[in-house]
Design a protein around this motif. Structure first.
Motif, PDB file in Angstrom:
ATOM      1  N   MET A  42       0.827  -1.204   0.000  1.00 56.58           N
ATOM      2  CA  MET A  42       0.000   0.000   0.000  1.00 56.58           C
ATOM      3  C   MET A  42       0.859   1.250   0.000  1.00 56.58           C
ATOM      4  N   THR A  64      -2.550  -1.853  -8.476  1.00 62.44           N
ATOM      5  CA  THR A  64      -1.694  -2.566  -7.529  1.00 62.44           C
ATOM      6  C   THR A  64      -2.170  -4.000  -7.374  1.00 62.44           C
ATOM      7  N   PHE A 104      -2.404  -4.998  -1.402  1.00 63.70           N
ATOM      8  CA  PHE A 104      -3.248  -3.930  -0.859  1.00 63.70           C
ATOM      9  C   PHE A 104      -3.581  -4.205   0.594  1.00 63.70           C
ATOM     10  N   SER A 157      -6.138   1.149   0.736  1.00 63.38           N
ATOM     11  CA  SER A 157      -5.555   1.150  -0.609  1.00 63.38           C
ATOM     12  C   SER A 157      -6.514   1.685  -1.650  1.00 63.38           C
TER      13      SER A 157
END
Length: 918
Positions: free
Chosen positions: A551, A575, A578, A582
């Protein structure tokens, strides 16, 4: 050559390190609960009576909404804890428990909360020498039992949650190792308390055991959801005969399905829902966690009379027993920092959680359109060839992606100049067609003094450390690698600056970022990640903060893209890893799935689990990352993912190419049609994303979120809703020609979006299916804005006209909303440049009214068409009034489907107007 070298590299890594490069996960690379000493201890902790007691005489009011007590472990009288109770706005309660005088400070999670929660007043009443009652908010109440410690929670007078009612609260205090300054007892010598070994990796614990366990129980509930990320059922299964669900961010190749093992992200948040209430529990803890789930029956005799009376009044309910989901939460370190959200509605629960951790901000319009990716597009000619294919076959596309092979030897923020000699021109060529580009940037930094990122970070001491204070070195794609310590504010800031146009040579404002491998993945580390005794800034072991690492990387990336435009252009970051919070800075996908029907099927429950826990911008790789889908599976995946928030095709480097036109003309047509449906509904999607930012309601929802009293929806995970208007039923089996679709809601009407055939709510219908599309239905009572004009990219349609599809309910009424702005800047926040309108149809009149009178946005968009479903007869006359203008638009009526189409009614989408049907 690059494909061969990459495969050789993979074989070397996976062969030497014994990592899973096969069809199934090698579970020997990942711990079981029995192999995790703290999980093993906590799971067997089951005292008859809890030794923890609250000293009610110690109660002090710290400030409005904050009450503090001393909590004692009567089996270890020298250990005292501080119990803090905070009453929060939005019907929420926060409870913190920490050691009073620990020999070492315990970690309290930073970065996850969007702000410190606002406190509200509580009315405290001493019921007797053992009980305190607190009431607050609109309908919330708690009862604190002192001896033994226990907390019961109520919403609207209903007993919904309890803490430590099964006596499993167990807080392991820091201590000095026996034989040094303290005496010892049998407990101190238990295996794994001071050191444990996994394979060849040793994990020393100089402060001894530090874990916390507690039971959180949901009264009169049979279904709980959340705690992503797991490739498992949406309604969480019992772990009575399995390992608990694990929360520990790790890199799992070709993850198994129907399995509670850990994956790439962790959100320690669970919801429970029944026909009376929706509630939730969130434990703010970034350490490794395990959670047991079991469905039980609770004997209510002897409980508070209000509880017993409530259950006894329910028809068909045994007056002595009610269902209960019992959960046992176990974390290796940190403190107890629990948030109890008491709903009582699904909308309330979404607001309560996102007010704590933040909602998904409105992403750029292009990012919710279609993305094309693989590991890897080989060079600039390959990129041009792919883009030319989308042009040739008239398939919309908004983003093309580059994986790790575009870099100079896995040195991120660089380019392989042999393959990509003119990256800025390439990006400009992509932008010429209204499209964007995304490149990957992983957290491992190649150990190479000639690599500027490594050299600067090394000179400044920016890498994470071993316990001896040296820079930690491990293996990942570049070979020998180091990892930046994002917990250091200087590192966080420095890393964000790497994304400026000046520092990221060859990048343009048209380039956005993908953070992968950020659990982090360490090929030669224990469980393919950091050792737990790695030390981060502030002296914190990775054991305390592990699930935050990814994160912090994507937060820093987001900040860099934000700063790149001086806060004008909305960033896009994807991403893999997380944690709670996030969602404020990144979209998430479900990682390394596989080209099999079972992975298409599991995508829906995985995404729903993310969605209800605050992650609204989510998707699964279309077609499956590993292996090669056949044409039928690929078409079905495209059709399903067209109705999921993040829409990206992605494939492994050793798979066959699978661009949409490579499977024959008919399949190309079907894929094009699926992608075009995504673009058709973009005005609706964009409106839902705006509502998510403002209200916390995710675009992709379980059926029960819109139909909370329909008990048949509580376990459904083979269908879902987009907003409150579309019901989606994915086809996840190869050779079927009909499916049984459940249409939720008493007295509702549903319309097939392709044929306009009507279906009754609260019924199940056998629906024929073909390869043309998957079953999609619009709810009667909902108005959905769409765009029907074809464009190669979404930003080219920003001023195109709008079609309103008005689906009437049984009362011949409907409502809907439309949100528009420039699609990519923050002007909607900073300058109020937006359009937000509500459409209402009742008494044969369709109204358009603004929902934001302070806003303004110049647009050529107008209402091109209005389609009314379920209109009973052909009208004699239709008039439209906009300002001082009146018009009589053309219309067409179809008797069989009861569909009224009004052509070119003409008003601007920005204006107030009314359409009257005579």
């Amino acid at each position: 050559m690059s494909r061969i070298l990459s495969l050789v590299t993979l074989i070397v890594f996976f062969g030497i390190l014994n990592l899973p490069f096969s069809e199934n996960v090698d579970r020997n690379n990942f711990k079981t609960c029995e192999q995790s000493a703290f999980c093993r201890r906590q799971r067997k902790y089951k005292p008859e009576v809890s030794p923890y007691e609250v000293d009610l005489n110690s109660m002090i009011t710290v400030q409005v909404g904050h009450t503090q007590f001393v909590l004692l472990n009567t089996h270890k009288s020298h250990v005292k804890f501080r119990l803090d109770v905070y009453t929060l706005e939005h019907n929420s309660l926060r409870v913190k428990i920490n050691e009073v005088n620990p020999i070492r400070k315990r970690y309290e999670v930073e970065h996850s909360l969007v702000t410190e929660p606002k406190l509200v007043n509580v009315n405290l009443t001493r019921l007797d020498e053992n009980l305190i009652e607190g009431t607050f908010g609109k309908s919330a109440k708690f009862i604190l039992n002192a001896k033994p410690f226990r907390l019961d929670l109520f919403t609207n007078g209903i007993f919904v949650m309890s803490m430590n009612s099964k006596n499993m609260f167990n807080f392991e205090h820091y201590r000095t190792k026996p034989g040094t300054n303290e005496g010892t007892d049998n407990e101190e010598n238990e295996e794994g308390m001071w050191e444990e070994t996994f394979k060849s990796h040793k994990d020393p614990k100089p402060y001894g055991p530090s874990s916390i366990g507690v039971d959180i129980n949901f009264l009169n509930f049979e279904n709980v959801y959340g705690i992503p990320e797991h490739a498992d059922a949406f309604s969480l299964r019992s772990t009575h005969d399995t390992d608990p669900y694990r929360l520990f961010n790790v890199d799992v190749f070709e993850y198994d399905i129907q399995n509670p093992m850990a994956l790439y992200g962790s959100v320690p948040y669970m919801l429970a829902h029944n026909e009376h209430a929706t509630v939730g529990f969130f434990w703010l803890n970034a350490a490794e966690g395990w959670i047991d789930v079991n469905n039980d029956k609770l004997t209510v005799q002897g409980f508070f009379s209000t509880v017993a009376n409530f259950f006894s009044t329910k028809p068909g309910v045994d007056k002595n027993e009610v269902p209960e989901v019992t959960t046992h939460w176990m974390f290796e370190s940190g403190i107890f920092d629990g948030f109890f959200f008491m709903g009582p509605t699904p909308r309330d629960i979404f607001k309560q959680y996102t007010s704590i951790t933040g909602s998904v901000p409105l992403p750029p319009l292009w990012s919710i359109a279609y993305h094309q990716c693989r590991w890897n597009y080989n060079d600039e000619d390959d990129v041009r060839s792919v883009l030319n294919g989308f042009e040739k076959y008239f398939i919309p596309l908004d983003v093309i992606w580059l994986d790790i092979e575009h870099t100079n030897g896995k040195r991120y923020l660089t380019w392989d100049t042999g393959k990509f000699p003119n990256p800025e021109k390439m990006q400009d060529d992509v932008a010429h067609y209204g499209r964007k580009m995304v490149t990957i940037s992983d957290p491992h930094i190649k150990k190479d003094d000639g690599y500027h990122v490594y050299a600067v970070a090394k000179s400044k001491g920016y890498f994470v450390k071993t316990k001896e204070g040296a820079d930690y070195e491990g293996s990942c794609w570049p070979g020998a690698s180091m990892w930046l310590d994002y917990f250091n504010p200087d590192v966080f800031k420095w890393y964000s600056e790497l994304y400026s146009l000046t520092n990221y040579k060859g990048s343009t404002k048209n380039l956005f970022i993908w953070n992968d491998m950020n659990e982090p993945s360490v090929f030669n580390g224990p469980e393919i990640t950091f050792p737990k005794d790695i030390v981060h800034h502030g002296g914190w072991e990775d054991r305390d903060v592990h699930n935050l690492y990814g994160m912090l990387q994507h937060m820093s990336t987001f900040q860099g893209l934000y700063n790149r435009s001086n806060g004008h252009i909305r960033p896009f970051v994807l991403t893999r890893s997380f944690f709670a919070g996030s969602q404020r800075t990144a979209a998430v996908w479900t990682g390394d799935n596989k080209a099999e029907w079972s992975y298409l099927k599991i995508a829906t429950p995985m995404l729903l689990s993310l969605s209800v826990t605050g992650f609204g911008f989510i998707g699964a790789d279309v077609g499956g990352f590993f292996s090669n889908p056949d044409a039928k599976l690929l078409v079905r995946w495209y059709q399903t993912a067209a109705y999921q928030p993040f829409y990206r095709e992605h494939a492994h480097i050793d798979t066959a190419r699978r661009e949409p036109w490579l499977f024959g003309n008919e399949n190309t047509r079907l894929i094009r049609k699926a992608i075009e449906q995504r673009y058709q509904y973009l005005p609706y999607w964009y409106t839902l994303f705006y509502r998510q930012e403002k209200q916390g309601i995710p675009p992709m929802l379980p059926l029960w979120a819109n139909f909370p009293k329909d008990k048949k929806t509580f376990k459904i995970e083979d269908s879902f809703m987009v907003g409150n208007g579309l019901l989606i039923y994915p086809i996840t089996d190869a050779d079927i020609n009909q499916v049984a679709v459940y249409f939720p809601g008493e007295n509702t009407i549903w319309y097939d979006v392709r044929t306009y055939i009507k279906f009754e709510g609260a019924t199940t219908s056998l629906v024929p299916v073909d390869m043309q599309s998957i079953p999609v239905y619009q709810l009667g009572g909902v108005i959905i804005p769409q765009r029907f004009r074809r464009r190669r990219a979404s930003m080219l349609a920003i001023h195109d006209p709008i079609t309103l599809v008005v689906a009437l309910d049984r009362n011949r009424e409907a409502r809907g909303e439309l949100y528009l702005d420039d699609g990519h800047t923050y002007d909607y926040r900073q300058k109020r440049q937006l359009i937000y309108r509500r459409f209402t149809f009742r008494n044969n009149v369709l109204y358009s009214k603004t929902l934001d009178s302070t806003s303004k946005f110049e647009t050529d968009a107008w209402i091109e068409r209005i389609i009314i479903l379920g209109y009973p007869k052909n009208p004699t006359k239709i008039t439209i009034n906009s300002g001082d203008k009146q018009a009589v638009p053309l219309h067409r009526y179809h008797d069989e489907s009861q569909t009224l189409t009004i052509r070119r009614p003409g008003p601007s989408v920005a204006s107030d107007w009314t359409l009257t049907i005579a």
